[in-house]
Design an enzyme around this catalytic site. Structure first.
Site, PDB file in Angstrom:
ATOM      1  N   LYS A 111      70.699  50.682  53.530  1.00  0.00           N
ATOM      2  CA  LYS A 111      70.593  49.038  54.248  1.00  0.00           C
ATOM      3  C   LYS A 111      71.954  48.012  53.601  1.00  0.00           C
ATOM      4  CE  LYS A 111      67.327  47.798  49.900  1.00  0.00           C
ATOM      5  NZ  LYS A 111      66.062  46.964  49.897  1.00  0.00           N
ATOM      6  N   MET A 137      87.770  32.921  41.834  1.00  0.00           N
ATOM      7  CA  MET A 137      87.390  33.653  43.619  1.00  0.00           C
ATOM      8  C   MET A 137      88.035  34.676  43.707  1.00  0.00           C
ATOM      9  SD  MET A 137      87.153  30.935  46.724  1.00  0.00           S
ATOM     10  CE  MET A 137      85.898  29.501  45.722  1.00  0.00           C
ATOM     11  N   ARG A 177      55.151  41.075  48.586  1.00  0.00           N
ATOM     12  CA  ARG A 177      56.462  41.097  49.778  1.00  0.00           C
ATOM     13  C   ARG A 177      55.574  40.687  51.087  1.00  0.00           C
ATOM     14  NH1 ARG A 177      61.723  44.473  48.054  1.00  0.00           N
ATOM     15  NH2 ARG A 177      61.104  46.087  49.485  1.00  0.00           N
ATOM     16  N   TYR A 225      91.311  29.637  33.921  1.00  0.00           N
ATOM     17  CA  TYR A 225      90.767  28.452  33.947  1.00  0.00           C
ATOM     18  C   TYR A 225      90.242  27.357  32.961  1.00  0.00           C
ATOM     19  CZ  TYR A 225      91.010  28.195  39.544  1.00  0.00           C
ATOM     20  OH  TYR A 225      91.623  27.823  40.860  1.00  0.00           O
TER      21      TYR A 225
HETATM   22  C1  LIG Z   1      60.932  49.138  51.116  1.00  0.00           C
HETATM   23  C2  LIG Z   1      62.189  50.010  50.344  1.00  0.00           C
HETATM   24  N1  LIG Z   1      62.441  51.289  50.230  1.00  0.00           N
HETATM   25  C3  LIG Z   1      62.938  51.597  49.355  1.00  0.00           C
HETATM   26  C4  LIG Z   1      64.019  51.426  49.031  1.00  0.00           C
HETATM   27  C5  LIG Z   1      64.836  52.457  48.292  1.00  0.00           C
HETATM   28  O1  LIG Z   1      64.546  52.024  46.672  1.00  0.00           O
HETATM   29  P1  LIG Z   1      65.844  52.451  46.066  1.00  0.00           P
HETATM   30  O2  LIG Z   1      67.394  52.428  45.868  1.00  0.00           O
HETATM   31  O3  LIG Z   1      65.232  52.264  44.629  1.00  0.00           O
HETATM   32  O4  LIG Z   1      65.448  53.881  46.008  1.00  0.00           O
HETATM   33  C6  LIG Z   1      64.268  49.697  48.876  1.00  0.00           C
HETATM   34  C7  LIG Z   1      65.323  49.474  47.958  1.00  0.00           C
HETATM   35  O5  LIG Z   1      64.677  48.023  47.932  1.00  0.00           O
HETATM   36  C8  LIG Z   1      63.482  49.242  49.730  1.00  0.00           C
HETATM   37  O6  LIG Z   1      63.281  47.520  50.067  1.00  0.00           O
END
Ligand SMILES: Cc1ncc(COP(=O)(O)O)c(C=O)c1O
Length: 371
Positions: free
Chosen positions: A38, A316, A136, A268
């Protein structure tokens, strides 16, 4: 891609594969891995990482959002894909049609799945997300009786049951142990046979071997980084042979080199005023690229194997470095913003954040090169 670019990210395919192999060896047979790619593979380039993992013995790939899964399919990635966090209702039909496993975290998402399944006469592959204390997404313990009943009335293709730990990166361990127990109880009460039970991220998979179950969702560790200093120390003490290799190097170049007279301010707010004439370099990267402004006057870059400190505030799109220790620096000369000599962990400490944020916020517009 043009030969010279102002900034780029290099991804070592051999380091990535090494980290996967080393982790598979640590876990042994019986525990599969799903690399978490992700957020543009934690900044490493989602498609580049997916391609680099071709033909590796993994379960499949995991992402946060439906849109990421669809991008992978569009790019021709045929492996299993799991959406861990959120999908838009408008994406659901396509996700199911494209054989993408999806998270179900409440009765609304379960109903949305049911409606699409009826419409297209195809069953979704679902993973039930349980909230075991992270607060969550996920079904709460109070939902379990109704969930069990609902699933009994209509067989769903429950491919997975999973949860996510809130404190795996930290000491003490009491909270994690309690969360693991909550998970086991909820799974027991559900009494559904799912092929994949999973709740382990990188830190949990190292620190709590019993949390590995059928599948580990390996994120940061795959990229050769440590989830926290505490986990790093623990791992080095307990598993000195388990060595990871950082996968990413972030590079740029010198756009301008010049000597500035004593007494001049830099950047800046003129937060630095030179005590003596100093050769500085201007780097065409800024906080808009993900080089955090909190690194102003703190970080350094590597040039010719030597550190060159950041001078003044990060702008930036640019920042300045002190080249007074360098040997004949030239315009166009490559520099390392993150890599050997300046790690994601060091940058995270200076920016008072975590390495996850340092790497994942490197702009996706910056080219990723697979080496
Ligand atoms: C649901 C879930 N599983 C696994 C992971 C992987 O975590 P890590 O990068 O600490 O291995 C994440 C990352 O945030 C996650 O949100």
């Amino acid at each position: 891609m043009p030969k010279t670019v102002r900034t780029w990210v290099e991804i070592s395919e051999s380091a990535l594969r090494h980290n996967l192999r080393a982790t598979q060896a640590l876990f042994g047979a019986g525990t599969l891995i799903t690399p978490v790619i992700k957020a543009n593979a934690y900044g490493h380039g989602m498609l580049q990482v997916a391609h680099s993992l071709k033909n590796t013995p993994i379960w499949g790939l995991s992402v946060a959002y439906g849109s990421e899964a669809l991008t992978l399919r569009q790019a021709g990635i045929r492996r299993k894909i799991l959406v861990l966090s959120y999908w838009e209702p408008s994406e659901l039909r396509l996700l199911i049609e494209q054989d993408i496993d999806v998270v179900v975290y409440d009765f609304t998402t379960l109903n949305q799945i049911r409606r699409i399944e009826e419409r297209i006469a195809k069953q979704a592959m679902i993973h039930l997300k349980l909230d075991t204390g992270t607060s969550r997404i996920g079904f709460l313990p109070s939902d379990i009786t109704r969930l069990k009943q609902t699933l009994k009335h209509r067989a769903h293709n429950v491919r997975g049951i999973f949860s996510h730990l809130a404190n795996a990166e930290e000491y003490p361990t009491r909270r994690t142990i309690s969360q693991l127990a909550h998970f086991d109880l909820m799974v027991h009460r559900l009494a559904i046979k799912a092929p994949y039970v999973h709740l382990s991220c990188t830190a949990a998979s190292w620190r709590y071997p019993t949390s590995r179950r059928d599948l580990v969702r390996l994120g940061l560790g795959l990229y050769g980084l440590w989830p926290s200093a505490a986990i790093r120390t623990w791992s080095q003490q307990h598993r000195p042979k388990y060595q990871l290799r950082p996968v990413m190097e972030w590079k740029s170049m010198l756009a301008q080199v010049k000597t500035i007279p004593a007494g001049t301010g830099i950047g800046y707010g003129s937060t630095v005023r030179l005590k003596k004439a100093t050769t500085i370099g201007v780097v065409p990267v800024g906080y808009a690229d993900g080089y955090d402004r909190s690194l102003s006057n703190k970080a350094w870059v590597m040039i010719d194997g030597q550190p060159a400190p950041v001078l003044g505030r990060i702008c930036m799109n640019m920042f300045m470095i002190d080249l007074s220790r360098g040997r004949h620096p030239k315009v166009g000369q490559p520099i390392t913003l993150l890599g050997p000599g300046i790690s994601a962990h060091e940058l995270a400490e200076m920016a008072t954040t975590i390495s996850y944020e340092i790497v994942s916020r490197i702009s996706p517009d910056i080219p990723r090169r697979r080496l």
